[in-house]
Scaffold this motif. Structure first.
Motif, mmCIF file in Angstrom:
data_model
loop_
_atom_site.group_PDB
_atom_site.id
_atom_site.type_symbol
_atom_site.label_atom_id
_atom_site.label_comp_id
_atom_site.label_asym_id
_atom_site.label_seq_id
_atom_site.Cartn_x
_atom_site.Cartn_y
_atom_site.Cartn_z
ATOM 1 N N ARG A 1 -1.273 -6.014 -0.114
ATOM 2 C CA ARG A 1 -0.355 -4.904 -0.334
ATOM 3 C C ARG A 1 0.474 -4.694 0.937
ATOM 4 O O ARG A 1 1.676 -4.418 0.900
ATOM 5 C CB ARG A 1 -1.163 -3.644 -0.664
ATOM 6 C CG ARG A 1 -0.290 -2.471 -0.962
ATOM 7 C CD ARG A 1 -0.948 -1.374 -1.798
ATOM 8 N NE ARG A 1 -0.063 -0.232 -1.763
ATOM 9 C CZ ARG A 1 -0.199 0.763 -0.903
ATOM 10 N NH1 ARG A 1 -1.201 0.792 -0.065
ATOM 11 N NH2 ARG A 1 0.678 1.749 -0.898
ATOM 12 N N ASN A 2 -0.196 -4.850 2.068
ATOM 13 C CA ASN A 2 0.471 -4.702 3.355
ATOM 14 C C ASN A 2 1.581 -5.741 3.530
ATOM 15 O O ASN A 2 2.673 -5.429 3.992
ATOM 16 C CB ASN A 2 -0.564 -4.854 4.463
ATOM 17 C CG ASN A 2 0.019 -4.623 5.826
ATOM 18 O OD1 ASN A 2 0.299 -3.501 6.192
ATOM 19 N ND2 ASN A 2 0.246 -5.691 6.556
ATOM 20 N N LEU B 1 4.517 -4.640 1.376
ATOM 21 C CA LEU B 1 5.218 -3.468 1.931
ATOM 22 C C LEU B 1 6.059 -3.848 3.148
ATOM 23 O O LEU B 1 7.203 -3.407 3.291
ATOM 24 C CB LEU B 1 4.198 -2.403 2.361
ATOM 25 C CG LEU B 1 3.656 -1.462 1.297
ATOM 26 C CD1 LEU B 1 2.539 -0.594 1.885
ATOM 27 C CD2 LEU B 1 4.768 -0.566 0.735
ATOM 28 N N ALA C 1 10.168 -3.603 3.466
ATOM 29 C CA ALA C 1 10.778 -2.648 4.397
ATOM 30 C C ALA C 1 11.353 -3.326 5.641
ATOM 31 O O ALA C 1 12.061 -2.694 6.422
ATOM 32 C CB ALA C 1 9.730 -1.608 4.805
ATOM 33 N N THR D 1 9.604 -4.242 8.125
ATOM 34 C CA THR D 1 8.857 -3.714 9.271
ATOM 35 C C THR D 1 7.719 -4.673 9.629
ATOM 36 O O THR D 1 7.341 -5.521 8.824
ATOM 37 C CB THR D 1 8.269 -2.325 8.954
ATOM 38 O OG1 THR D 1 7.454 -2.432 7.788
ATOM 39 C CG2 THR D 1 9.367 -1.314 8.719
ATOM 40 N N ALA E 1 1.633 -2.006 7.864
ATOM 41 C CA ALA E 1 2.577 -1.364 6.952
ATOM 42 C C ALA E 1 1.843 -0.404 6.014
ATOM 43 O O ALA E 1 2.306 0.708 5.761
ATOM 44 C CB ALA E 1 3.332 -2.417 6.150
ATOM 45 N N VAL E 2 0.673 -0.817 5.526
ATOM 46 C CA VAL E 2 -0.128 0.054 4.671
ATOM 47 C C VAL E 2 -0.521 1.308 5.441
ATOM 48 O O VAL E 2 -0.422 2.431 4.935
ATOM 49 C CB VAL E 2 -1.406 -0.685 4.184
ATOM 50 C CG1 VAL E 2 -2.434 0.287 3.644
ATOM 51 C CG2 VAL E 2 -1.042 -1.693 3.113
ATOM 52 N N THR E 3 -0.926 1.107 6.679
ATOM 53 C CA THR E 3 -1.359 2.242 7.478
ATOM 54 C C THR E 3 -0.183 3.159 7.784
ATOM 55 O O THR E 3 -0.308 4.375 7.717
ATOM 56 C CB THR E 3 -2.013 1.752 8.781
ATOM 57 O OG1 THR E 3 -2.792 0.602 8.491
ATOM 58 C CG2 THR E 3 -2.909 2.807 9.369
ATOM 59 N N HIS F 1 2.276 3.654 6.022
ATOM 60 C CA HIS F 1 2.509 4.336 4.760
ATOM 61 C C HIS F 1 1.592 5.554 4.618
ATOM 62 O O HIS F 1 1.976 6.577 4.076
ATOM 63 C CB HIS F 1 2.203 3.354 3.630
ATOM 64 C CG HIS F 1 3.154 3.437 2.496
ATOM 65 N ND1 HIS F 1 4.479 3.100 2.623
ATOM 66 C CD2 HIS F 1 2.969 3.835 1.213
ATOM 67 C CE1 HIS F 1 5.074 3.288 1.456
ATOM 68 N NE2 HIS F 1 4.188 3.726 0.589
ATOM 69 N N GLU G 1 1.590 10.321 7.140
ATOM 70 C CA GLU G 1 2.663 11.141 6.576
ATOM 71 C C GLU G 1 3.668 11.562 7.621
ATOM 72 O O GLU G 1 4.855 11.568 7.398
ATOM 73 C CB GLU G 1 2.062 12.389 5.928
ATOM 74 C CG GLU G 1 1.473 12.126 4.569
ATOM 75 C CD GLU G 1 1.420 13.399 3.742
ATOM 76 O OE1 GLU G 1 0.848 14.390 4.247
ATOM 77 O OE2 GLU G 1 1.958 13.392 2.625
#
Lengths: 296, 196
Positions: A62-63, A66, A70, A72, B133-135, B137, B140
């Protein structure tokens, strides 16, 4: 510390080549090569439902998605940047041009401020100083093959670099003599000792022979190979698949929480040695295997 | 999956068992090498860590366009965990003196830290290494930052508000460490592979 101003757009360079290389750095930082992603997907299918190994691999994949979407960084440790530049571009793609591109990529948040003056302890916020980034002028061995690729970049995080190691054979403590069986013993020992610390599942670049510095150089060059390729040397090809199978039977698993996938690939090369030395060098690369090549 | 929200109560933390997945919510503070050394040298802590979470993390941060007014406008681009073993020397003391409940990082920590977790009612959570990237995300917003000038952005003490930050309990307060278990089992397997 010089943060990007709030209202400012991403910076650009007036030099097109600098801009292009900065973008290449961003792509490398934000997008895993497809062979690495495929190897991770294959690993996911192997792990049991409900296992922590599966949860970790799902998070990793998933990372990857993402980060790519993005633009990133895949991992916050944007690592040591090692550029392998084709010898014939030495006068065009100079260390100065690469340095400018890296500084631009850093200012745009594509790279972490990740360079420390080892004596003064200060952060070198631009990531550019003598010795950083690392630039080698070589006959580039590119994953895409052929002569079309002029610049390859490997971004290797510190956590994985800390797990790399070098053995001097014979090593009685692991029963390793100066032959391929000794190499197997050394590499498996390195994998067991690394556990999940280098962000497993990892990829190993191995060099048999060379001097100490050359061993690490060749081991890192092995990390540029496509994960799905086959070593043209039959003995090494056999050793690669045997070590991979055995390492994955150690049960270390993704992030060391247990599981069937400890390594994604093993790539072995060699350098000539002197009679007195027999080094086995193991370069550990994390699953966030950021490597990419471009033709200029 | 167990949901944990700051402030983390001792009873909730003591109920956690190694191997279970958790979702962390609310305030967490980052601290890594220089932060721990500062603490060990007797330096002052910028916040009260009691019932809090310490996250071993060196984020990539930029001044965001939309985040003005929050934490000085900082935005986390990448914020995965860093390797925790480097803080082994400092962590037992940090846990005992501050009353922190969650240590979040990657790779696990040593026997002394495991003991401190049992004694003080803390756990070690494994975040997925490299999953920046997950982190990012899950973070907040950035609500504050300390030691930015002293330690630099990668080593500063960042105050994050997180939502559904997923981790695995890798070391619990009952003396169980997934890492020691895996290390022992893989050692035995290696020995059998290298026999003869």
């Amino acid at each position: 510390m010089r943060p990007i101003d709030a209202m400012e757009k991403k910076r650009k360079s007036s030099n097109a080549l600098v801009g292009r290389i900065a973008r290449f750095v961003q792509e490398t930082s934000s997008s895993l090569p497809s062979d690495a992603e495929q190897a991770l997907r294959k690993a996911l299918r192997r792990e049991a439902r409900g296992s922590s190994a599966r949860m970790v691999l799902e998070t990793i994949l998933r990372n990857v998605e993402l980060a790519r979407a993005a633009g990133t960084p895949v991992c916050q440790d944007t690592g040591t940047l090692t550029f392998f530049v084709s010898e014939r571009l030495r006068r065009r793609v100079t260390p100065a041009v690469i340095g400018e591109a890296v500084a631009l990529a850093t200012a745009n948040g594509w790279l972490r401020r990740n360079t420390i003056d080892s004596v003064a302890g200060r952060s070198i916020d631009s990531n550019v100083c003598p010795g950083a980034p690392v630039v080698h002028y070589v006959e580039v061995k590119s994953e895409e093959g052929g002569g079309g690729c002029d610049v390859s970049l490997l971004m290797k995080g510190g956590g994985s670099e800390n797990m790399s190691r070098q053995f001097s054979l014979p090593d009685a403590s692991i029963g390793a003599g100066r032959d391929l069986e000794g190499v197997r013993r050394a590499v498996l020992t390195a994998v067991q000792q690394a556990q999940g610390y280098g962000c497993a599942p990892g990829i190993l670049g191995v060099c048999i022979g060379g001097d100490r510095a050359g061993g690490y150089e060749e081991a890192k060059l092995q990390l540029l190979r496509n994960l799905a390729d086959t070593n043209p040397d039959q003995a090494l090809a056999k050793l690669e698949s045997r070590i991979l199978r055995e390492a994955n039977s150690l049960g270390i698993g993704p992030m060391g929480l247990g599981g069937k996938t400890t390594l994604l690939a093993v790539k072995i090369g060699s350098r000539p040695r002197v009679p007195a030395s027999f080094f086995v060098t193991v370069a550990y690369l994390c699953w966030a295997a950021r490597r990419r090549s471009i033709a200029l | 999956m167990t949901t944990l929200t700051y402030p983390f109560r001792e009873a909730d933390v003591r109920a956690l068992r190694a191997g279970e997945a958790v979702s962390v919510n609310g305030t967490v503070w980052t601290g890594r090498d220089r932060f721990h050394k500062h603490f060990a040298d007797g330096g002052r802590l910028p916040v009260d860590f009691r019932d809090g979470a310490l996250y071993h993390c060196g984020p990539v941060v930029v001044k965001g366009e939309l985040e003005m007014g929050n934490g000085g406008g900082w935005k986390v681009v990448a914020g995965g965990p860093t390797t925790s073993v480097r803080e082994n020397a400092y962590e037992p003391d940090f846990i005992a003196k501050t009353g922190v409940r969650l240590i979040i990082g990657k790779g696990g920590m040593d026997e002394r830290t495991l003991e401190a977790c049992g004694k003080c009612g803390a756990v070690y959570l494994q975040a997925v290494g490299g999953a920046a990237a997950v982190t990012a995300h899950a973070i907040e917003r950035v609500s504050n930052v300390y030691f930015l000038d002293e330690f630099g952005a990668a080593e500063a003490c960042w105050e994050f508000v997180v939502k559904d930050f997923r981790c695995v309990v890798a070391m619990d307060s009952h003396g169980v460490s997934l890492f020691s278990r895996v290390a022992e089992e893989s050692r035995r397997r290696l020995d059998s592979l290298l026999e003869a």
